[in-house]
Design a protein around this motif. Sequence first.
Motif, mmCIF file in Angstrom:
data_model
loop_
_atom_site.group_PDB
_atom_site.id
_atom_site.type_symbol
_atom_site.label_atom_id
_atom_site.label_comp_id
_atom_site.label_asym_id
_atom_site.label_seq_id
_atom_site.Cartn_x
_atom_site.Cartn_y
_atom_site.Cartn_z
ATOM 1 N N TYR A 136 0.850 -1.198 0.000
ATOM 2 C CA TYR A 136 0.000 0.000 0.000
ATOM 3 C C TYR A 136 0.880 1.240 0.000
ATOM 4 N N LEU A 137 0.439 2.242 -0.736
ATOM 5 C CA LEU A 137 1.093 3.543 -0.762
ATOM 6 C C LEU A 137 -0.017 4.577 -0.856
ATOM 7 N N GLY A 138 -0.171 5.408 0.175
ATOM 8 C CA GLY A 138 -1.263 6.375 0.181
ATOM 9 C C GLY A 138 -0.880 7.674 0.848
ATOM 10 N N ALA A 139 -1.566 8.754 0.452
ATOM 11 C CA ALA A 139 -1.330 10.079 1.027
ATOM 12 C C ALA A 139 -2.664 10.779 1.227
ATOM 13 N N PRO A 140 -2.737 11.649 2.242
ATOM 14 C CA PRO A 140 -3.998 12.345 2.528
ATOM 15 C C PRO A 140 -4.252 13.508 1.570
ATOM 16 N N LEU A 141 -5.528 13.769 1.347
ATOM 17 C CA LEU A 141 -5.988 14.936 0.600
ATOM 18 C C LEU A 141 -6.380 15.980 1.642
ATOM 19 N N ILE A 142 -5.498 16.921 1.929
ATOM 20 C CA ILE A 142 -5.736 17.932 2.960
ATOM 21 C C ILE A 142 -6.053 19.253 2.273
ATOM 22 N N ASP A 143 -7.271 19.774 2.488
ATOM 23 C CA ASP A 143 -7.668 21.007 1.817
ATOM 24 C C ASP A 143 -7.139 22.241 2.545
ATOM 25 N N SER A 144 -7.448 23.411 1.996
ATOM 26 C CA SER A 144 -6.907 24.665 2.546
ATOM 27 C C SER A 144 -7.449 24.994 3.930
ATOM 28 N N THR A 145 -8.545 24.330 4.335
ATOM 29 C CA THR A 145 -9.074 24.550 5.686
ATOM 30 C C THR A 145 -8.388 23.646 6.702
ATOM 31 N N GLY A 146 -7.527 22.745 6.220
ATOM 32 C CA GLY A 146 -6.872 21.782 7.101
ATOM 33 C C GLY A 146 -7.638 20.480 7.250
ATOM 34 N N MET A 147 -8.763 20.354 6.560
ATOM 35 C CA MET A 147 -9.582 19.141 6.640
ATOM 36 C C MET A 147 -9.001 18.063 5.728
ATOM 37 N N VAL A 148 -8.886 16.848 6.248
ATOM 38 C CA VAL A 148 -8.491 15.711 5.425
ATOM 39 C C VAL A 148 -9.762 15.166 4.776
ATOM 40 N N LEU A 149 -9.856 15.295 3.473
ATOM 41 C CA LEU A 149 -11.042 14.862 2.734
ATOM 42 C C LEU A 149 -11.035 13.366 2.462
ATOM 43 N N GLY A 150 -9.858 12.800 2.310
ATOM 44 C CA GLY A 150 -9.719 11.398 1.958
ATOM 45 C C GLY A 150 -8.282 11.119 1.591
ATOM 46 N N THR A 151 -8.097 10.227 0.627
ATOM 47 C CA THR A 151 -6.750 9.831 0.241
ATOM 48 C C THR A 151 -6.654 9.593 -1.262
ATOM 49 N N VAL A 152 -5.422 9.554 -1.732
ATOM 50 C CA VAL A 152 -5.099 8.932 -3.007
ATOM 51 C C VAL A 152 -4.179 7.778 -2.639
ATOM 52 N N CYS A 153 -4.359 6.647 -3.297
ATOM 53 C CA CYS A 153 -3.528 5.501 -2.946
ATOM 54 C C CYS A 153 -3.401 4.544 -4.115
ATOM 55 N N VAL A 154 -2.380 3.711 -4.019
ATOM 56 C CA VAL A 154 -2.190 2.599 -4.940
ATOM 57 C C VAL A 154 -1.923 1.359 -4.089
ATOM 58 N N VAL A 155 -2.362 0.222 -4.588
ATOM 59 C CA VAL A 155 -2.135 -1.039 -3.884
ATOM 60 C C VAL A 155 -1.732 -2.108 -4.884
ATOM 61 N N ASP A 156 -1.100 -3.146 -4.347
ATOM 62 C CA ASP A 156 -0.686 -4.266 -5.180
ATOM 63 C C ASP A 156 -0.912 -5.553 -4.407
ATOM 64 N N VAL A 157 -1.009 -6.650 -5.138
ATOM 65 C CA VAL A 157 -1.194 -7.957 -4.516
ATOM 66 C C VAL A 157 0.141 -8.647 -4.263
ATOM 67 N N ALA A 158 1.224 -7.940 -4.524
ATOM 68 C CA ALA A 158 2.571 -8.440 -4.249
ATOM 69 C C ALA A 158 3.309 -7.368 -3.450
ATOM 70 N N PRO A 159 4.272 -7.774 -2.627
ATOM 71 C CA PRO A 159 5.094 -6.765 -1.950
ATOM 72 C C PRO A 159 5.773 -5.875 -2.990
ATOM 73 N N ARG A 160 5.898 -4.574 -2.671
ATOM 74 C CA ARG A 160 6.486 -3.615 -3.601
ATOM 75 C C ARG A 160 7.474 -2.718 -2.864
ATOM 76 N N PRO A 161 8.657 -2.542 -3.390
ATOM 77 C CA PRO A 161 9.601 -1.594 -2.800
ATOM 78 C C PRO A 161 9.292 -0.184 -3.306
ATOM 79 N N TRP A 162 8.318 0.482 -2.708
ATOM 80 C CA TRP A 162 7.887 1.804 -3.167
ATOM 81 C C TRP A 162 9.021 2.822 -3.049
ATOM 82 N N GLY A 163 9.772 2.741 -1.956
ATOM 83 C CA GLY A 163 10.918 3.625 -1.754
ATOM 84 C C GLY A 163 10.559 5.092 -1.648
ATOM 85 N N LYS A 164 11.585 5.913 -1.592
ATOM 86 C CA LYS A 164 11.415 7.356 -1.456
ATOM 87 C C LYS A 164 10.727 7.942 -2.690
#
Length: 187
Positions: A136-164
Amino acid sequence: MSYDPPRPAGRLLLTPEDKEAPARADRLRRLGLGERTEPALDAFADGLAEVTGAPYAMVNFIDEDRQFFAGLHLPAIGPYVRSDGTSPEVGRTLPRDHGFCPHVVVRRKALVLEDVCDYPRFAGNPVVDEFGIRSYLGAPLIDSTGMVLGTVCVVDVAPRPWGKAGLETIKTAAAELTVRLERYGQV
């Protein structure tokens, strides 16, 4: 008040308490997000899958009870086959206690899980058994009011070296999409 459903005793995974859920649900309603699919968000998820090489990508809005994938990229052929020979059907909604996006929302920062099975807290998540999710690799969608609306993410069915590089990619994608969401009041 907690919005976390009760968990069976002995499970290590705990869905984090989300005190901002009612305010987030209200903000999403005002922005017109989280109730219907959005072709522009599907296109965004397609691009995210292409850039990362992940089979699944989502733009996920989370309210008190559920997660809604307003943007969704699925592989043409499901990459995961259960032991009984069937493939899971991936839809647009998940309960709030499934997956890793609720953790990103509460933490308010990106989450990188190169192999979810390396983390007892995450290895017991229902998406591991039901959908075969291993990374899993995901990040929050934080709007200008500071509210976290949700996320964008990617997932895989195998381990993944996402790295920096993966971390920077997902954080940049989240920042870009947040600007687009606010600029247009939606997508």
